[in-house]
Design an enzyme around this catalytic site. Structure first.
Site, short mmCIF file in Angstrom:
data_model
loop_
_atom_site.label_atom_id
_atom_site.label_comp_id
_atom_site.label_asym_id
_atom_site.label_seq_id
_atom_site.Cartn_x
_atom_site.Cartn_y
_atom_site.Cartn_z
N CYS A 1 0.87 -1.18 0.14
CA CYS A 1 -0.07 -0.09 -0.02
C CYS A 1 0.86 1.25 -0.04
O CYS A 1 1.63 1.79 1.10
CB CYS A 1 -0.85 -0.01 1.12
N CYS B 1 -0.40 3.97 2.23
CA CYS B 1 -0.06 4.00 3.61
C CYS B 1 1.40 4.21 4.00
O CYS B 1 1.65 4.71 4.82
CB CYS B 1 -0.43 2.69 4.08
N ASP B 2 2.06 3.48 3.14
CA ASP B 2 3.53 3.59 3.65
C ASP B 2 4.38 4.51 2.71
O ASP B 2 5.64 4.61 3.10
CB ASP B 2 4.25 2.12 3.40
#
Ligand code: NAP
Length: 310
Positions: free
Chosen positions: A132, A135-136
């Site tokens: 992701c 997300c990261d």
């Protein structure tokens, strides 16, 4: 007899629990084997509103759980639903060998990331391998470093475009010589000077398990069989998702990829059965959108129950 049973404990499930509990419906939530869902595997969540400094994914889900319990949600922690019978007026779920009866069910079983299937991929997850970019991608370990995205669909293109904000270069490794992504997305991706496509190639190993962090990938060209390595600090695998919907196959309508279809609001083709989150959404797949869908499913279930008692 339960008024509401919620299956799944990600953002969708816990939000549905908070809303149905506050509506005095005394929900029962079955967490599944991985309480808190996929988000618990993310290190820091920086895009969930209300946490300007970001919040650890596990911590966020623990807070949602506490909030759901505070209003009276009962949890079956670690339990999974083994089978469902949604044919009658009262729904029957088999949970840990017992039968749970319910007037309404909210399916919030989420989706899993499709993996490459490499041992090194699993060993280096959270150490540079991720599923992701949203997300990261902004984590310090990826900043100004070469990054790899695997896949050729819209997700891979989106991830690659997003990562150009952080990485020094983004290699897009695809197993064919043309992208599956929509034309507009593919054109935009290939026009980006920071994205370097690597065609006809698959990742055969993520390096370096010995160093306990990603330092590169080993790739194989499927046309020539030539093997080579690429240095990188991150590997973003974007080869599709698998909705956790197998339990409902043949009973609840789904698309050809297994995503559960919503017929009216959040209601499925079975009246009284609602759906929320990633098991029904292949487009947005964000914690906040899953939470919003959980809220909608809870309100729809509440209105459905009110209709039954009239
Ligand atoms: P997808 O369209 O199924 O693409 C998956 C990609 O991964 C394909 O290019 C596929 O290669 C590749 N792949 C699959 N298994 C692989 C493996 N084992 N090793 C290497 N490569 C592998 O999945 P997605 O990109 O997640 O998109 C899913 C759906 O969401 C699509 O309908 C997409 O249009 C939609 N979506 C839309 C948007 C948007 O509109 N903004 C954004 C994201 C997703 P092949 O091409 O060779 O099969």
């Amino acid at each position: 007899m339960e008024k509401v049973v919620i299956i799944g404990s990600g953002c969708a499930g816990y939000t549905a629990a908070i809303y149905t509990a506050r509506a005095n419906l005394n929900p029962l939530l079955i967490t599944g084997e991985m309480p808190g869902g996929l988000l618990t595997t993310t290190s820091i969540v920086e895009n969930f509103p209300g946490f300007p400094e970001g919040i650890d994914g596990y911590e966020l889900m623990t807070r949602m759980q506490k909030q759901a319990e505070r209003f009276g949600t009962r949890l079956k922690f670690g339990s999974t639903v083994e089978s469902v019978d949604l044919s009658g007026k009262t729904f029957k779920l088999s949970v840990d060998g017992e039968t749970v009866e319910a007037q309404t069910v909210i399916i919030a079983t989420g989706a899993g990331h499709r993996h490459l299937g490499l041992k090194s991929e699993d060993l280096l997850e959270k150490k540079g391998v991720t599923y992701c970019a949203t997300c990261d991608g902004a984590l310090p370990m990826f900043r100004n470093q070469p990054l790899v995205v695997v896949g050729g669909g819209d997700s891979a293109c989106e991830e690659a475009m997003y990562l150009t904000r952080f990485g020094s270069v983004v290699y897009l490794i695809h197993r064919r010589d043309s992208l599956r992504a929509s034309k507009i997305m593919a054109d935009r991706t290939l026009a980006n000077p920071k994205i370097k496509p690597v065609w006809d190639s698959v990742v055969t190993e993520v390096l370096d398990v010995k160093q306990d962090k990603v330092t590169g990938v080993q790739i194989k060209n499927l046309k020539t069989n030539a093997e080579s390595t690429l240095d990188c600090a991150g590997v973003f695998v974007a080869i599709g998702h698998i909705p956790n919907s197998q339990l409902f196959k043949g009973v609840i309508d789904m698309d050809e990829n297994g995503y559960i279809l919503r017929k009216e609001g959040s209601m499925t083709n079975v009246p009284g059965v609602f759906v929320a989150g990633d098991c029904s959404d292949h487009v947005y797949r964000q914690a906040i959108t899953a939470a919003g869908m959980g809220c909608a499913a809870a309100i729809d279930a509440e209105r459905y129950l009110a209709g039954l008692s009239q």
